[in-house]
Design a protein around this motif. Sequence first.
Motif, mmCIF file in Angstrom:
data_model
loop_
_atom_site.group_PDB
_atom_site.id
_atom_site.type_symbol
_atom_site.label_atom_id
_atom_site.label_comp_id
_atom_site.label_asym_id
_atom_site.label_seq_id
_atom_site.Cartn_x
_atom_site.Cartn_y
_atom_site.Cartn_z
ATOM 1 N N UNK A 11 1.005 -1.158 -0.162
ATOM 2 C CA UNK A 11 -0.012 -0.096 -0.139
ATOM 3 C C UNK A 11 0.859 1.421 -0.014
ATOM 4 N N UNK A 12 0.544 2.171 -0.996
ATOM 5 C CA UNK A 12 1.457 3.385 -0.961
ATOM 6 C C UNK A 12 0.321 4.679 -1.055
ATOM 7 N N UNK A 13 0.529 5.481 -0.355
ATOM 8 C CA UNK A 13 0.046 7.030 -0.575
ATOM 9 C C UNK A 13 1.071 7.852 -0.734
ATOM 10 N N UNK B 39 -2.478 0.202 -4.154
ATOM 11 C CA UNK B 39 -2.459 -1.332 -3.398
ATOM 12 C C UNK B 39 -3.880 -1.439 -2.504
ATOM 13 N N UNK B 40 -4.797 -0.688 -2.659
ATOM 14 C CA UNK B 40 -5.889 -0.918 -1.995
ATOM 15 C C UNK B 40 -7.169 -0.159 -2.638
ATOM 16 N N UNK B 41 -8.425 -0.714 -2.831
ATOM 17 C CA UNK B 41 -9.626 -0.024 -3.073
ATOM 18 C C UNK B 41 -9.909 0.946 -2.278
ATOM 19 N N UNK C 197 -0.527 5.634 6.027
ATOM 20 C CA UNK C 197 0.014 6.948 5.826
ATOM 21 C C UNK C 197 0.850 7.563 4.847
ATOM 22 N N UNK C 198 0.784 8.685 4.308
ATOM 23 C CA UNK C 198 1.780 9.267 3.097
ATOM 24 C C UNK C 198 3.027 9.635 3.848
ATOM 25 N N UNK C 199 3.959 9.978 3.177
ATOM 26 C CA UNK C 199 5.093 10.648 3.753
ATOM 27 C C UNK C 199 5.043 11.992 3.823
#
Length: 116
Positions: free
Chosen positions: A1-3, A25-27, A106-108
Motif C-alpha cells: 500500500x502506498x500513499x 494497493x487498496x480499493x 499514511x503518506x510521507x
Amino acid sequence: VQLLESGGGLVQAGGSLRLSCEVSGVRLSMFDTAWYRQAPMKERELVAWINNPGATKYSDAVKGRFTISRTNAKSTVYLQMNSLRTDGTAVYCCRATERMGTGNYWGQGTQVSVSS
C-alpha cells in the motif's frame, strides 16, 4: 500500500494550493481518508476528512477556506487550500483508514510553506 502526496510548495499568504494524494494497493472505496498537518514544534492535527459517500469534516482553523474531495476512479484524494495564511506552513500528510477492517496507512507528506 502506498500513499503519495504532491502539490506542496511555497506560496504567499492569500494564495492557493491544491494537494493530491494518490493511493495504490487498496480499493479506495473501502477507506475513509483524511489530511493532517504538522507544523514545526507542534503536534500533528487533523485538517479535513472525507468518507466514501462524500461526507466531510473540517477543523475550525480551515473551515470555509479548504475543501477536501476524492475520486475513487482515480484513487486520489485532494485538498484545495484557498486564502492560505502563514500558520498553514506545515508538512501535510494523507491517511487512509479501512472502514470494515484494521488497515491504517499514511503518506510521507508534502511541505507547504506560506510566506507573509
